[in-house]
Design an enzyme around this catalytic site. Sequence first.
Site, PDB file in Angstrom:
ATOM      1  N   HIS A  63      -6.876  -5.735   2.396  1.00  0.00           N
ATOM      2  CA  HIS A  63      -5.732  -5.155   3.091  1.00  0.00           C
ATOM      3  C   HIS A  63      -5.164  -6.239   4.006  1.00  0.00           C
ATOM      4  CE1 HIS A  63      -6.725  -0.768   2.412  1.00  0.00           C
ATOM      5  NE2 HIS A  63      -7.917  -1.285   2.210  1.00  0.00           N
ATOM      6  N   HIS A 120     -10.434  -5.570  -3.022  1.00  0.00           N
ATOM      7  CA  HIS A 120      -9.062  -5.782  -2.560  1.00  0.00           C
ATOM      8  C   HIS A 120      -9.066  -6.054  -1.078  1.00  0.00           C
ATOM      9  CE1 HIS A 120     -10.025  -1.503  -2.209  1.00  0.00           C
ATOM     10  NE2 HIS A 120      -9.248  -1.482  -1.132  1.00  0.00           N
ATOM     11  N   GLN A 172     -13.955   2.785   1.967  1.00  0.00           N
ATOM     12  CA  GLN A 172     -13.521   2.299   0.652  1.00  0.00           C
ATOM     13  C   GLN A 172     -13.325   3.469  -0.298  1.00  0.00           C
ATOM     14  OE1 GLN A 172     -16.082  -0.620  -1.228  1.00  0.00           O
ATOM     15  NE2 GLN A 172     -14.490  -1.198  -2.707  1.00  0.00           N
ATOM     16  N   ASP A 222       0.857  -1.188   0.000  1.00  0.00           N
ATOM     17  CA  ASP A 222       0.000   0.000   0.000  1.00  0.00           C
ATOM     18  C   ASP A 222       0.894   1.240   0.000  1.00  0.00           C
ATOM     19  OD1 ASP A 222      -3.211   0.501   1.008  1.00  0.00           O
ATOM     20  OD2 ASP A 222      -1.817   2.195   1.084  1.00  0.00           O
ATOM     21  N   ASN A 242     -12.710  -3.119   3.083  1.00  0.00           N
ATOM     22  CA  ASN A 242     -13.640  -2.003   3.237  1.00  0.00           C
ATOM     23  C   ASN A 242     -14.719  -2.127   2.161  1.00  0.00           C
ATOM     24  OD1 ASN A 242     -12.165  -0.831   5.360  1.00  0.00           O
ATOM     25  ND2 ASN A 242     -10.798   0.193   3.922  1.00  0.00           N
ATOM     26  N   VAL A 276     -11.287   2.723  -3.396  1.00  0.00           N
ATOM     27  CA  VAL A 276     -11.054   2.099  -4.700  1.00  0.00           C
ATOM     28  C   VAL A 276     -12.089   0.990  -4.863  1.00  0.00           C
ATOM     29  CG1 VAL A 276      -9.409   0.887  -6.171  1.00  0.00           C
ATOM     30  CG2 VAL A 276      -8.581   2.623  -4.558  1.00  0.00           C
TER      31      VAL A 276
HETATM   32  P1  5GP Z   1      -9.634   1.313   0.319  1.00  0.00           P
HETATM   33  O1  5GP Z   1      -9.622   2.672   0.974  1.00  0.00           O
HETATM   34  O2  5GP Z   1     -10.426   1.349  -0.961  1.00  0.00           O
HETATM   35  O3  5GP Z   1     -10.052   0.200   1.229  1.00  0.00           O
HETATM   36  O4  5GP Z   1      -8.128   0.992  -0.029  1.00  0.00           O
HETATM   37  C1  5GP Z   1      -7.451   1.580  -1.100  1.00  0.00           C
HETATM   38  C2  5GP Z   1      -6.001   1.582  -0.734  1.00  0.00           C
HETATM   39  O5  5GP Z   1      -5.266   1.795  -1.912  1.00  0.00           O
HETATM   40  C3  5GP Z   1      -5.595   2.672   0.262  1.00  0.00           C
HETATM   41  O6  5GP Z   1      -5.068   2.074   1.440  1.00  0.00           O
HETATM   42  C4  5GP Z   1      -4.576   3.498  -0.504  1.00  0.00           C
HETATM   43  O7  5GP Z   1      -3.492   3.926   0.306  1.00  0.00           O
HETATM   44  C5  5GP Z   1      -4.122   2.545  -1.587  1.00  0.00           C
HETATM   45  N1  5GP Z   1      -3.691   3.200  -2.803  1.00  0.00           N
HETATM   46  C6  5GP Z   1      -4.355   4.185  -3.482  1.00  0.00           C
HETATM   47  N2  5GP Z   1      -3.675   4.527  -4.586  1.00  0.00           N
HETATM   48  C7  5GP Z   1      -2.564   3.735  -4.612  1.00  0.00           C
HETATM   49  C8  5GP Z   1      -1.480   3.631  -5.537  1.00  0.00           C
HETATM   50  O8  5GP Z   1      -1.385   4.333  -6.541  1.00  0.00           O
HETATM   51  N3  5GP Z   1      -0.522   2.712  -5.240  1.00  0.00           N
HETATM   52  C9  5GP Z   1      -0.594   1.909  -4.139  1.00  0.00           C
HETATM   53  N4  5GP Z   1       0.406   1.035  -3.952  1.00  0.00           N
HETATM   54  N5  5GP Z   1      -1.607   1.988  -3.258  1.00  0.00           N
HETATM   55  C10 5GP Z   1      -2.595   2.884  -3.494  1.00  0.00           C
END
Ligand code: 5GP
Length: 116
Positions: A104, A102, A96, A33, A89, A98
Amino acid sequence: MSEATSTIFERIISRDIPADVVFENDRIIAFRDIAPQAPLHLLVVPKTAEYANVAELAAGDPALLAEVVATAEQLASEHSNGEYRLVFNSGESAGQTVFHVHAHVLSGSLNESPLA
Ligand code: 5GP
């Protein structure tokens, strides 16, 4: 999936943008991440963009969900002490950002983790 609704993870999968990839096969990719919330913070991502969240994945392809979990287990052993928190999430108000399913994988000292 159309360009308009594609996510950052599709650009990582296609190597449009770089990521620190720790695992990849034909169905799954895992990378660090960009904003880690624990000493080890990996994202385990099915390559298909068909599923926005874990409930959709569970209903649509339970074997792929099982593969995500097995990959998380394996990577937590390889990169940490084998103990981990697995977080999916689901929905904007739950954090969430993205909308491409996925997991974590958080391992190490988690007391300060906002995902706790
Ligand atoms: P969510 O918030 O949808 O559960 O998790 C999305 C995760 O993707 C976040 O923890 C965020 O830090 C990570 N993330 C967003 N953009 C990028 C990226 O460009 N590269 C990487 N490696 N992680 C990303």
